[in-house]
Design a protein around this motif. Sequence first.
Motif, mmCIF file in Angstrom:
data_model
loop_
_atom_site.group_PDB
_atom_site.id
_atom_site.type_symbol
_atom_site.label_atom_id
_atom_site.label_comp_id
_atom_site.label_asym_id
_atom_site.label_seq_id
_atom_site.Cartn_x
_atom_site.Cartn_y
_atom_site.Cartn_z
ATOM 1 N N LYS A 45 0.800 -1.208 0.000
ATOM 2 C CA LYS A 45 0.000 0.000 0.000
ATOM 3 C C LYS A 45 0.837 1.264 0.000
ATOM 4 O O LYS A 45 0.578 2.188 -0.758
ATOM 5 C CB LYS A 45 -0.852 -0.025 1.268
ATOM 6 C CG LYS A 45 -1.988 0.943 1.241
ATOM 7 C CD LYS A 45 -3.134 0.368 0.436
ATOM 8 C CE LYS A 45 -4.340 1.312 0.432
ATOM 9 N NZ LYS A 45 -4.905 1.499 1.785
ATOM 10 N N GLU A 46 1.810 1.343 0.890
ATOM 11 C CA GLU A 46 2.613 2.547 0.957
ATOM 12 C C GLU A 46 4.086 2.251 0.846
ATOM 13 O O GLU A 46 4.801 2.193 1.844
ATOM 14 C CB GLU A 46 2.335 3.280 2.269
ATOM 15 C CG GLU A 46 0.884 3.701 2.371
ATOM 16 C CD GLU A 46 0.638 4.649 3.524
ATOM 17 O OE1 GLU A 46 1.141 4.368 4.636
ATOM 18 O OE2 GLU A 46 -0.013 5.678 3.301
ATOM 19 N N PRO A 47 4.552 2.058 -0.364
ATOM 20 C CA PRO A 47 5.954 1.716 -0.562
ATOM 21 C C PRO A 47 6.880 2.840 -0.115
ATOM 22 O O PRO A 47 6.547 4.014 -0.270
ATOM 23 C CB PRO A 47 6.061 1.488 -2.066
ATOM 24 C CG PRO A 47 4.862 2.097 -2.682
ATOM 25 C CD PRO A 47 3.805 2.138 -1.631
ATOM 26 N N GLY A 48 8.006 2.478 0.459
ATOM 27 C CA GLY A 48 8.978 3.496 0.852
ATOM 28 C C GLY A 48 9.980 2.966 1.872
ATOM 29 O O GLY A 48 9.933 1.803 2.268
ATOM 30 N N ALA A 88 7.804 7.099 7.723
ATOM 31 C CA ALA A 88 8.420 6.524 6.521
ATOM 32 C C ALA A 88 8.664 7.589 5.458
ATOM 33 O O ALA A 88 8.015 8.630 5.444
ATOM 34 C CB ALA A 88 7.504 5.439 5.951
ATOM 35 N N ILE A 89 9.622 7.314 4.594
ATOM 36 C CA ILE A 89 9.845 8.208 3.451
ATOM 37 C C ILE A 89 9.269 7.467 2.253
ATOM 38 O O ILE A 89 9.811 6.468 1.786
ATOM 39 C CB ILE A 89 11.348 8.473 3.227
ATOM 40 C CG1 ILE A 89 11.962 9.091 4.491
ATOM 41 C CG2 ILE A 89 11.529 9.419 2.033
ATOM 42 C CD1 ILE A 89 13.468 9.314 4.395
ATOM 43 N N GLY A 90 8.125 7.947 1.811
ATOM 44 C CA GLY A 90 7.402 7.255 0.748
ATOM 45 C C GLY A 90 8.058 7.344 -0.614
ATOM 46 O O GLY A 90 8.846 8.257 -0.892
ATOM 47 N N LEU A 91 7.710 6.399 -1.438
ATOM 48 C CA LEU A 91 8.251 6.387 -2.800
ATOM 49 C C LEU A 91 7.943 7.686 -3.530
ATOM 50 O O LEU A 91 8.760 8.229 -4.265
ATOM 51 C CB LEU A 91 7.670 5.194 -3.573
ATOM 52 C CG LEU A 91 8.088 5.122 -5.048
ATOM 53 C CD1 LEU A 91 9.603 5.015 -5.200
ATOM 54 C CD2 LEU A 91 7.395 3.929 -5.716
ATOM 55 N N LYS A 92 6.777 8.199 -3.296
ATOM 56 C CA LYS A 92 6.378 9.432 -3.959
ATOM 57 C C LYS A 92 7.359 10.550 -3.603
ATOM 58 O O LYS A 92 7.796 11.320 -4.462
ATOM 59 C CB LYS A 92 4.968 9.799 -3.490
ATOM 60 C CG LYS A 92 4.292 10.817 -4.353
ATOM 61 C CD LYS A 92 2.825 11.003 -3.924
ATOM 62 C CE LYS A 92 2.032 9.694 -3.971
ATOM 63 N NZ LYS A 92 0.623 9.878 -3.564
ATOM 64 N N GLU A 93 7.718 10.603 -2.337
ATOM 65 C CA GLU A 93 8.667 11.633 -1.896
ATOM 66 C C GLU A 93 10.062 11.354 -2.436
ATOM 67 O O GLU A 93 10.789 12.269 -2.827
ATOM 68 C CB GLU A 93 8.708 11.678 -0.374
ATOM 69 C CG GLU A 93 7.350 11.995 0.219
ATOM 70 C CD GLU A 93 7.229 11.491 1.633
ATOM 71 O OE1 GLU A 93 7.587 12.262 2.529
ATOM 72 O OE2 GLU A 93 6.811 10.334 1.848
ATOM 73 N N LYS A 112 14.221 13.969 -8.675
ATOM 74 C CA LYS A 112 14.070 14.701 -9.935
ATOM 75 C C LYS A 112 15.368 15.378 -10.330
ATOM 76 O O LYS A 112 16.263 15.562 -9.512
ATOM 77 C CB LYS A 112 12.953 15.729 -9.792
ATOM 78 C CG LYS A 112 11.590 15.059 -9.773
ATOM 79 C CD LYS A 112 10.477 16.080 -9.763
ATOM 80 C CE LYS A 112 9.141 15.392 -10.023
ATOM 81 N NZ LYS A 112 8.011 16.325 -9.834
ATOM 82 N N SER A 113 15.418 15.757 -11.547
ATOM 83 C CA SER A 113 16.617 16.394 -12.060
ATOM 84 C C SER A 113 17.021 17.587 -11.201
ATOM 85 O O SER A 113 16.196 18.425 -10.864
ATOM 86 C CB SER A 113 16.325 16.822 -13.495
ATOM 87 O OG SER A 113 17.449 17.453 -14.006
ATOM 88 N N GLY A 114 18.281 17.611 -10.812
ATOM 89 C CA GLY A 114 18.773 18.710 -9.984
ATOM 90 C C GLY A 114 18.554 18.504 -8.500
ATOM 91 O O GLY A 114 19.035 19.271 -7.673
ATOM 92 N N GLN A 115 17.839 17.459 -8.129
ATOM 93 C CA GLN A 115 17.577 17.191 -6.716
ATOM 94 C C GLN A 115 18.631 16.227 -6.151
ATOM 95 O O GLN A 115 19.345 15.573 -6.905
ATOM 96 C CB GLN A 115 16.179 16.591 -6.564
ATOM 97 C CG GLN A 115 15.066 17.535 -6.961
ATOM 98 C CD GLN A 115 15.042 18.755 -6.056
ATOM 99 O OE1 GLN A 115 15.236 19.875 -6.507
ATOM 100 N NE2 GLN A 115 14.843 18.522 -4.762
#
Length: 246
Positions: free
Chosen positions: A141-144, A194-199, A205-208
């Motif tokens: 459900k909440e990958p991360g 948790a630090i989710g996959l979305k985060e 992202k580029s530059g991050q």
Amino acid sequence: MVKRKANKLEENSNTPDLRRSTRRKQTFPTPATEEVKASESDASQAPKSEPAKSKAATKDSAQQSTLPKCEADGTATSYWLMKAEPESRFERGVDVKFSIDDLASRTEPEPWDGIRNYVARNNLRAMKKGDIAFFYHSNCKEPGIVGTMEIVQEHSPDLSAHNSSAPYYDASSKPDNPKWSVVHVKFRSKLKQAIGLKELKEMGKSGQPLEQMQVLKQSRLSVSRVSPAEFQYLMGVVKERGGESN
DNA sequence: GCCAACGTTGGC
DNA sequence: GCCAACGTTGGC
């Protein structure tokens, strides 16, 4: 149809990025220890980043001053990310679920078994005692990232591959020439948040800061490298969000 | 459950 | 060694 395996390709490790990953860990009793023939390369690679530790402990003194060192041999600590599935799923009739809480409840070092992909296996073989890995929940459900663990025993044969009732049984791996490996790990911490996959994807992202993170580039790789900079950045994020508990 | 993105197999 | 067909991973 369920087979898992990863035949062919055999030992060519080394070529890093070309391959993908394998999956999760599953738990099965394994008598640890035994020797492995570290045949091929263990290096698995890591293009960018890190001062790859020299496994043999050759040089690298330079990094010792900037990185936490791992005990004994004085080599630098390496960081990893390992996936496991916290929700029930049956493989050859066996539930392969394994969560951070399952790891936290263990009283003995846990063999990280069931890895059936060469790139992931080579990463296991490159791990040194004292290395730190993020525990990642996948296929749920909440990958991360949900916690951290420590490598407490370097690679040894994955004997579960020879057990026909194990979920990741591999008939092609012979006991006299084991194809797969495990490392033993112990629980270190569970993140308060948790630090989710979305985060992670945002930070990738580029530059991050996580632009180059291996698991974000090869999402199917179940055992991947984390550079020291990525690790430190993520631990900063963890701290901002309430830290960890043991 | 769907399916994109990959990995493996095996014929040629 | 190529590559089509098939299998797997894992987010969604």
